[in-house]
Scaffold this active site. Structure first.
Site, PDB file in Angstrom:
ATOM      1  N   GLU A 187       6.478   0.920   7.007  1.00  0.00           N
ATOM      2  CA  GLU A 187       5.451   1.668   6.250  1.00  0.00           C
ATOM      3  C   GLU A 187       4.792   2.570   7.239  1.00  0.00           C
ATOM      4  OE1 GLU A 187       3.027  -0.322   3.648  1.00  0.00           O
ATOM      5  OE2 GLU A 187       4.735  -1.297   2.465  1.00  0.00           O
ATOM      6  N   GLU A 374      10.306  -4.542  -0.322  1.00  0.00           N
ATOM      7  CA  GLU A 374       9.086  -5.262  -0.596  1.00  0.00           C
ATOM      8  C   GLU A 374       8.587  -5.025  -2.064  1.00  0.00           C
ATOM      9  OE1 GLU A 374       5.507  -4.770   2.220  1.00  0.00           O
ATOM     10  OE2 GLU A 374       6.986  -5.119   3.821  1.00  0.00           O
TER      11      GLU A 374
HETATM   12  C1  BGP Z   1       3.385  -4.495   3.651  1.00  0.00           C
HETATM   13  C2  BGP Z   1       2.268  -5.356   4.292  1.00  0.00           C
HETATM   14  C3  BGP Z   1       1.795  -6.222   3.194  1.00  0.00           C
HETATM   15  C4  BGP Z   1       1.094  -5.415   2.130  1.00  0.00           C
HETATM   16  C5  BGP Z   1       1.789  -4.200   1.696  1.00  0.00           C
HETATM   17  C6  BGP Z   1       1.168  -2.961   1.058  1.00  0.00           C
HETATM   18  O1  BGP Z   1       4.211  -3.925   4.396  1.00  0.00           O
HETATM   19  O2  BGP Z   1       2.964  -6.143   5.399  1.00  0.00           O
HETATM   20  O3  BGP Z   1       1.031  -7.175   3.542  1.00  0.00           O
HETATM   21  O4  BGP Z   1      -0.019  -4.986   2.637  1.00  0.00           O
HETATM   22  O5  BGP Z   1       2.546  -3.570   2.813  1.00  0.00           O
HETATM   23  O6  BGP Z   1       1.474  -1.879   1.330  1.00  0.00           O
HETATM   24  P1  BGP Z   1       0.710  -0.452   0.712  1.00  0.00           P
HETATM   25  O7  BGP Z   1      -0.601  -0.590   1.096  1.00  0.00           O
HETATM   26  O8  BGP Z   1       1.735   0.586   1.546  1.00  0.00           O
HETATM   27  O9  BGP Z   1       0.951  -0.488  -0.620  1.00  0.00           O
END
Ligand code: BGP
Length: 468
Positions: A187, A374
């Site tokens: 991410e 995820e």
């Molecule tokens: C993951 C984190 C998670 C969660 C998620 C949210 O990679 O490790 O704990 O926070 O991302 O992602 P986003 O904020 O991009 O939707």
């Protein structure tokens, strides 16, 4: 803009089956025979042992201390409970486990001397997984940058992706005999804007647009270096991909006009990273919008960044709706305040997002092979006197997302697996321990693990390879 983008043979074929398949009660959604079911975690969120056995300080250790918020110091203490956690995976029938290696555990100061005890821990974990018949999927970077590197500029400077290249090489060399599935960075689209733009994630910086664009470029370079490391040291069957979190605008209606609007919005929001990754270039539209803030690109950078990966990992949590106005403009529809959410401010529940995340990537950038790396949601747990946790909100969330994923597979998109976030309740970054994403409850006082109802439900999905 679309003219700069590779056409895809899916563009026309995808909607063909629309209208023929309709969800009906009692319908069973079967997944392909070889579909990989899994669960995901990340080092800083579960391991604890933050200062044990030679691990160096990470930006999250520092950030939590300075901001006086919950820290990842103990988390789920997975470092000492990993056997129990592997046993849980096995008990639930989860055959694939995605976890991350903590860079500061392997190289405490980011570059320089490696830490033998850090390697030993992952040796033990990987061996325990393999003994249990579970395939390890290793993420090389899930946000825990060594603080020593941040002190020398962090992702702002080119020496950080270079240090990452060295770290990736060491990790792949050491574990490549047993690990065949690699993920480079997790991410970029969250840790960069939140860590260096809004300052709400570690390291809590607020940089200018020019610096942020350079940071993005450096993270892309790091990805490229990691792909190279896997190609060079991973052995024959090794595969590697990025884990990305592009937004997935969902067309309000599946008309050609709304779909085109969603695609235009998707392109606008994703081209800064997807252009270099999949088209081998920053797009003219991005460069024009960035103007003087565009990143400095070194010789050979774009070749490195666009080196072919074996799969594209998508993290999907939430979505947004888009339609076309009467005069063909893109209109983003603001979500009403009462729109369904999970137990965290940003998580609007839009199951179609998982389908559109795949379809947009395929149609706009020609991405061919996907894993959902995820997907999940936090809900408040109420532990009943008998120890059960009836997290029906999560079950519903997962079920609807899997049905939407099933649609993508049915329409011919090549999605090879799904990793639920998360195996355990864990350290949810700046939200600390207040947000519980796990299918297994963790009592942070006793560190006791208790599978929730959703864990048994997911276990059944895996067993029958279908959502029934
Ligand atoms: C993951 C984190 C998670 C969660 C998620 C949210 O990679 O490790 O704990 O926070 O991302 O992602 P986003 O904020 O991009 O939707």
């Amino acid at each position: 803009m679309d003219s700069t983008i590779a056409p895809s043979k899916f563009t026309e074929s995808a909607p063909r089956t629309l209208g023929r398949r309709r969800a009906s009660p009692g319908r069973s959604y079967s997944f392909p025979k070889t579909f990989a079911w899994g669960a995901a975690t990340a080092a800083a969120q579960i391991e604890g042992a933050a200062f044990e056995d030679g691990k160096g300080e990470s930006i999250w250790d520092r950030f939590a201390r300075v901001r006086k918020i919950d820290a990842p110091t103990i988390a789920c203490d997975h470092y000492h409970h990993y056997r129990e956690d592997v046993a849980l995976l096995r008990q639930l029938g989860v055959a694939n486990y995605r976890f991350s290696v903590a860079w500061p555990r392997i190289i405490p100061r980011g570059d320089g001397e490696p830490n033998p005890k850090g390697f030993d821990f992952y040796d033990r974990l990987i061996d325990a997984l393999l003994e249990a018949g579970i395939t390890p999927w290793v993420t090389l970077y899930h946000w825990d940058l060594p603080q020593a590197l941040e002190d020398r500029g962090g992702w702002r400077v080119r020496s950080t992706p270079q240090a990452f290249a060295k770290y990736a090489q060491l990790v792949v060399q050491r574990f490549g005999d047993r690990v065949k599935h690699w993920m480079t960075l997790n991410e970029i689209l969250r840790f960069v804007p939140c860590g260096y733009g809004y300052g709400c994630d570690a390291p809590g910086a607020k940089e200018s647009a020019a610096v942020i664009n350079q940071i993005y470029h450096h993270t892309l370079l790091a990805h490229g270096y990691a792909v190279e490391a896997v190609r060079e040291y991973g052995g024959r069957r090794a595969c590697v991909g990025l884990v990305h979190n592009p937004p997935a605008p969902v067309p309000v209606t599946e008309t050609a006009a709304d779909i085109a609007a969603a695609r235009t919005e998707y392109t606008r929001q994703t081209e800064q990273l997807m252009g270099p990754l999949f088209l081998g270039n920053y797009t003219p539209a991005f460069l024009e919008a960035a103007g003087a803030d565009a990143p400095q690109v070194g010789m050979g950078d774009l070749e490195l960044i666009s080196e072919k990966m074996d799969f594209f990992g998508l993290n999907v949590y939430h979505g947004e709706f888009v339609r076309s106005t009467a005069d063909g403009q893109v209109e983003k529809i603001a979500l009403p305040v009462q729109y369904p959410k999970a137990d965290i401010s940003w998580l609007n529940i839009v199951p179609q997002a998982i389908y559109w995340a795949i379809r947009h990537a395929r149609e706009v950038y020609g991405v061919s092979t996907f894993y959902i790396t995820e997907n999940g949601a936090p809900y408040t747990d109420h532990v009943r006197p008998n120890g059960e946790i009836h997290d029906l909100g999560r079950r519903e969330y997962l079920r609807n997302h899997l049905i939407s994923l099933h649609r993508a597979i049915q329409e011919g998109f090549d999605v090879r697996g799904y990793f639920l976030w998360s195996l355990l309740d864990n350290y949810e970054w700046a939200e600390g321990y207040t947000k519980r994403f796990g299918i297994v409850h963790v009592d942070y006082e006793t560190l006791r693990r208790m599978p929730k109802l959703s864990a048994y439900w997911y276990s059944k999905v895996i067993e029958v390879n279908a959502v029934v």
